[in-house]
Enzyme design. Sequence first.
Site, mmCIF file in Angstrom:
data_model
loop_
_atom_site.group_PDB
_atom_site.id
_atom_site.type_symbol
_atom_site.label_atom_id
_atom_site.label_comp_id
_atom_site.label_asym_id
_atom_site.label_seq_id
_atom_site.Cartn_x
_atom_site.Cartn_y
_atom_site.Cartn_z
ATOM 1 N N ASP A 3 49.336 37.506 25.114
ATOM 2 C CA ASP A 3 49.433 36.354 24.206
ATOM 3 C C ASP A 3 50.601 35.428 24.520
ATOM 4 O O ASP A 3 50.727 34.355 23.926
ATOM 5 C CB ASP A 3 49.520 36.822 22.751
ATOM 6 C CG ASP A 3 50.703 37.753 22.483
ATOM 7 O OD1 ASP A 3 51.635 37.787 23.305
ATOM 8 O OD2 ASP A 3 50.683 38.447 21.445
ATOM 9 N N GLY A 4 51.473 35.829 25.463
ATOM 10 C CA GLY A 4 52.594 34.963 25.821
ATOM 11 C C GLY A 4 53.673 34.875 24.764
ATOM 12 O O GLY A 4 54.562 34.029 24.848
ATOM 13 N N ASP A 36 61.542 41.506 40.038
ATOM 14 C CA ASP A 36 61.254 40.265 39.327
ATOM 15 C C ASP A 36 62.248 40.023 38.192
ATOM 16 O O ASP A 36 62.190 38.983 37.529
ATOM 17 C CB ASP A 36 59.817 40.267 38.773
ATOM 18 C CG ASP A 36 59.535 41.458 37.889
ATOM 19 O OD1 ASP A 36 59.582 42.583 38.396
ATOM 20 O OD2 ASP A 36 59.265 41.269 36.686
#
Length: 489
Positions: free
Chosen positions: A126-127, A253
């Site tokens: 959903d970010g 990352d």
Amino acid sequence: MNDTFARLALTPRFQLLPERFFAKVAPTPLAEPVLAIWNAPLAAQLGLDPDTNAHVGLTDYLTGNLLIPGSEPLASVYCGHQFGVYVQQLGDGRAILIAEVKDRNGIVQEIQLKGAGPTPWSRRADGRAVLRSSIREYLCSEAMYGLGIPTTRALAMTASPEAIWRETRETAAVVARVAPTFVRFGHFEFYCHHGDHEGLRTLVDWTIEHFYPECADAASPALALLEVVIARTATLLAHWQAVGFCHGVMNTDNMSILGLTLDYGPFGFMDGFDAGHICNHSDESGRYAYNQQPQIALWNLQTLAQALLPLLDREAAIAALHTFQDLFETAFAAQFQSKLGLPDWRDEDWGLLTTLFNLLQAGRTDWTNFWRDLASLGLQDAHPCPALRDRFVDREAFDQWLTDYRERVAATGDAVAVIQERARAANPKYILRNHLAEIAIRKAQQGDFSEMQRLHDCLSQPFAEQPEYADYAAAPPDWAASLSVSCSS
């Protein structure tokens, strides 16, 4: 009113890269946002009015409900190694770059909204960011800044009653975070491992142009870039180890190309010293334990070097990596020289330090409080120090260590007051302990953000006595032992 937030500089430098490096994506609005906390000192440093009343629509801008006029927000693509396993595509899955601004020192800073909704790299998620993790990121990034440790910053956090689901129902929040760039090792890995060597060269040139111009004239700019990143990362890790900070998820990352502390997830500051401390409940193998962090940093640097191999000589890259250990040990010694209040570091000081670590480990002695008390109490007279010795299981062994330390101090010729002043300047009284963050989270979940502000105010000056915050310096309560954080934090 002077709507200064709407006048931010636009066109982030990342847009100068080819279009395949990013996607333009608008934040997704959140319902009923409130401005939970605003970092007025950072706002002023960015050239923004620190008074929230000077900004029309500030909460909506900081949530992503309003776009700065003319803004074209973006998210970038990258990949990385997560827990040692290569993942070929990651990217800004819940972070959106909305603007750039030149700060009071002339340094261009990016403003990024974390939790502002899905992007092309959200991987069907959903970010969003939950309230608890947003509070932890805001507070820790500012705590690290107060400690003098390279880090991203936090300008603000907004909160919303809108429901999002993780293990259970939670509410959403957005952190407006700030850094010169959020480019990480994974960006370089992406272009190398996808065979886009032209893109890799473009990214290296862009990074050097904007952040490491001194590398441009080197015989091998890519090698010069690698060397400076190795040096910055070694220094960063020495800082972490000195304050007992565990990142929790040192994937490639999550490693900054600028040597910043980046992406605050399941982090933790040690309470009782344990060299093998694992702060991340999800890290079942202990890959990112406290005593593994320097070695993992080197492992991550090796992946960066491998990604840069299309642009540099392999043997030169290996030689550069071999400098890490000496660079780290030098930075580590400098940190503990300061923590001990010494004017210099001698080879025999390693033995003094190793003995101390063994004593701290045996008793799980509180890391932060021990060092602060050593700076204040350990040199007061030539007798055993009850306030310190009672922290140890083997008190007689500590008495001998303290005697050896006092002899080392006496040999410097410096006054005790000078030694103490140096040590107090290097040993914080206040850190963001897990239980302190948890108290702020629990209050915020009831709509009260005052504890978050109080903690932020205290942690901005962690080396000062600040008697009004003495409760934050106490050892953690018994219930704190049951707290755990994971990758969902």
